[in-house]
Design a protein around this motif. Structure first.
Motif, mmCIF file in Angstrom:
data_model
loop_
_atom_site.group_PDB
_atom_site.id
_atom_site.type_symbol
_atom_site.label_atom_id
_atom_site.label_comp_id
_atom_site.label_asym_id
_atom_site.label_seq_id
_atom_site.Cartn_x
_atom_site.Cartn_y
_atom_site.Cartn_z
ATOM 1 N N MET A 1 0.849 -1.182 0.000
ATOM 2 C CA MET A 1 0.000 0.000 0.000
ATOM 3 C C MET A 1 0.887 1.235 0.000
ATOM 4 O O MET A 1 1.736 1.404 0.848
ATOM 5 N N SER A 2 0.694 2.088 -0.972
ATOM 6 C CA SER A 2 1.525 3.286 -1.041
ATOM 7 C C SER A 2 0.822 4.448 -0.364
ATOM 8 O O SER A 2 -0.404 4.526 -0.347
ATOM 9 N N GLN A 3 1.630 5.314 0.157
ATOM 10 C CA GLN A 3 1.116 6.477 0.857
ATOM 11 C C GLN A 3 1.287 7.689 -0.026
ATOM 12 O O GLN A 3 2.356 7.902 -0.611
ATOM 13 N N LYS A 4 0.244 8.483 -0.150
ATOM 14 C CA LYS A 4 0.350 9.704 -0.928
ATOM 15 C C LYS A 4 1.056 10.759 -0.084
ATOM 16 O O LYS A 4 0.752 10.922 1.093
ATOM 17 N N ILE A 5 2.005 11.441 -0.701
ATOM 18 C CA ILE A 5 2.743 12.484 0.017
ATOM 19 C C ILE A 5 2.095 13.827 -0.278
ATOM 20 O O ILE A 5 1.925 14.213 -1.434
ATOM 21 N N ASP A 6 1.730 14.496 0.754
ATOM 22 C CA ASP A 6 1.149 15.828 0.619
ATOM 23 C C ASP A 6 2.276 16.816 0.340
ATOM 24 O O ASP A 6 3.317 16.777 0.988
ATOM 25 N N ALA A 7 2.074 17.700 -0.612
ATOM 26 C CA ALA A 7 3.105 18.672 -0.992
ATOM 27 C C ALA A 7 3.553 19.511 0.192
ATOM 28 O O ALA A 7 4.691 19.958 0.241
ATOM 29 N N THR A 8 2.681 19.698 1.155
ATOM 30 C CA THR A 8 3.058 20.500 2.321
ATOM 31 C C THR A 8 4.017 19.749 3.237
ATOM 32 O O THR A 8 4.637 20.339 4.098
ATOM 33 N N ASP A 9 4.120 18.420 3.047
ATOM 34 C CA ASP A 9 5.041 17.618 3.852
ATOM 35 C C ASP A 9 6.475 17.704 3.353
ATOM 36 O O ASP A 9 7.396 17.266 4.022
ATOM 37 N N VAL A 10 6.676 18.238 2.172
ATOM 38 C CA VAL A 10 7.999 18.302 1.565
ATOM 39 C C VAL A 10 8.641 19.645 1.907
ATOM 40 O O VAL A 10 8.082 20.702 1.625
ATOM 41 N N THR A 11 9.814 19.565 2.523
ATOM 42 C CA THR A 11 10.503 20.800 2.873
ATOM 43 C C THR A 11 11.147 21.406 1.631
ATOM 44 O O THR A 11 11.330 20.723 0.607
ATOM 45 N N GLU A 12 11.520 22.652 1.723
ATOM 46 C CA GLU A 12 12.195 23.315 0.598
ATOM 47 C C GLU A 12 13.506 22.597 0.278
ATOM 48 O O GLU A 12 13.840 22.396 -0.892
ATOM 49 N N GLU A 13 14.224 22.169 1.302
ATOM 50 C CA GLU A 13 15.483 21.458 1.081
ATOM 51 C C GLU A 13 15.251 20.135 0.342
ATOM 52 O O GLU A 13 15.989 19.792 -0.571
ATOM 53 N N GLU A 14 14.211 19.406 0.745
ATOM 54 C CA GLU A 14 13.890 18.149 0.068
ATOM 55 C C GLU A 14 13.503 18.380 -1.390
ATOM 56 O O GLU A 14 13.886 17.615 -2.273
ATOM 57 N N ALA A 15 12.767 19.438 -1.636
ATOM 58 C CA ALA A 15 12.366 19.764 -3.002
ATOM 59 C C ALA A 15 13.588 20.119 -3.839
ATOM 60 O O ALA A 15 13.714 19.688 -4.991
ATOM 61 N N LEU A 16 14.508 20.894 -3.271
ATOM 62 C CA LEU A 16 15.732 21.246 -3.989
ATOM 63 C C LEU A 16 16.584 20.012 -4.248
ATOM 64 O O LEU A 16 17.171 19.868 -5.318
ATOM 65 N N ASN A 17 16.653 19.099 -3.277
ATOM 66 C CA ASN A 17 17.387 17.847 -3.474
ATOM 67 C C ASN A 17 16.765 17.023 -4.589
ATOM 68 O O ASN A 17 17.479 16.419 -5.393
ATOM 69 N N ALA A 18 15.443 16.986 -4.638
ATOM 70 C CA ALA A 18 14.756 16.229 -5.691
ATOM 71 C C ALA A 18 15.090 16.808 -7.062
ATOM 72 O O ALA A 18 15.389 16.062 -8.003
#
Length: 133
Positions: A1-18
């Motif tokens: 079962m996969s979990q949907k990730i809410d965009a608000t759960d992603v930090t700016e640093e994580e987004a930049l790393n992605a």
């Protein structure tokens, strides 16, 4: 079962790393494409990889020089900062190279499991008159 990730759960640093890894993956994909021999041409895979690697190194050096140049007002200012800029870039490259090298050592069999197939396919047409070379 996969979990949907809410965009608000992603930090700016994580987004930049992605974004960082997505860009890196695109460069690697392009390099891998360049490593495929042109249709109908017999090419040594190791030689082709070496050529692509050299081109990437040159391209990276050229691009990083351009990025650095854009931070200066004059050529003289750029000349004076050469040691600082090159030291920084070389330090970053060395850290990234060592991290990737260590990872490949740990995952050697996993990452290179297709190598035997490549060697087989690269040399399967080398036989003439039933003799191995």
């Amino acid at each position: 079962m996969s979990q949907k990730i809410d965009a608000t759960d992603v930090t700016e640093e994580e987004a930049l790393n992605a974004v960082f890894f997505e860009r890196a993956d695109e460069f690697i994909k392009q390099a891998n494409d360049f490593c495929r021999p042109p249709k109908g041409k017999k090419t040594d895979p190791a030689e082709l990889r070496g050529q692509v690697s050299a081109a990437m190194l040159f391209g990276t050096a050229r691009f990083n020089t351009w990025v650095a140049a854009n931070t200066f007002q004059t050529a003289e200012e750029m000349r004076e900062a050469k040691q600082q800029v090159t030291s920084y870039v070389l330090q970053q490259f060395q850290m990234m190279l060592e991290d990737n090298y260590d990872e490949y050592c740990e995952q050697f069999e996993n990452y290179l499991r297709f190598r035997k197939n490549e060697d087989f396919h690269a040399h399967k047409h080398d036989k003439k008159d039933g003799h191995k070379h």
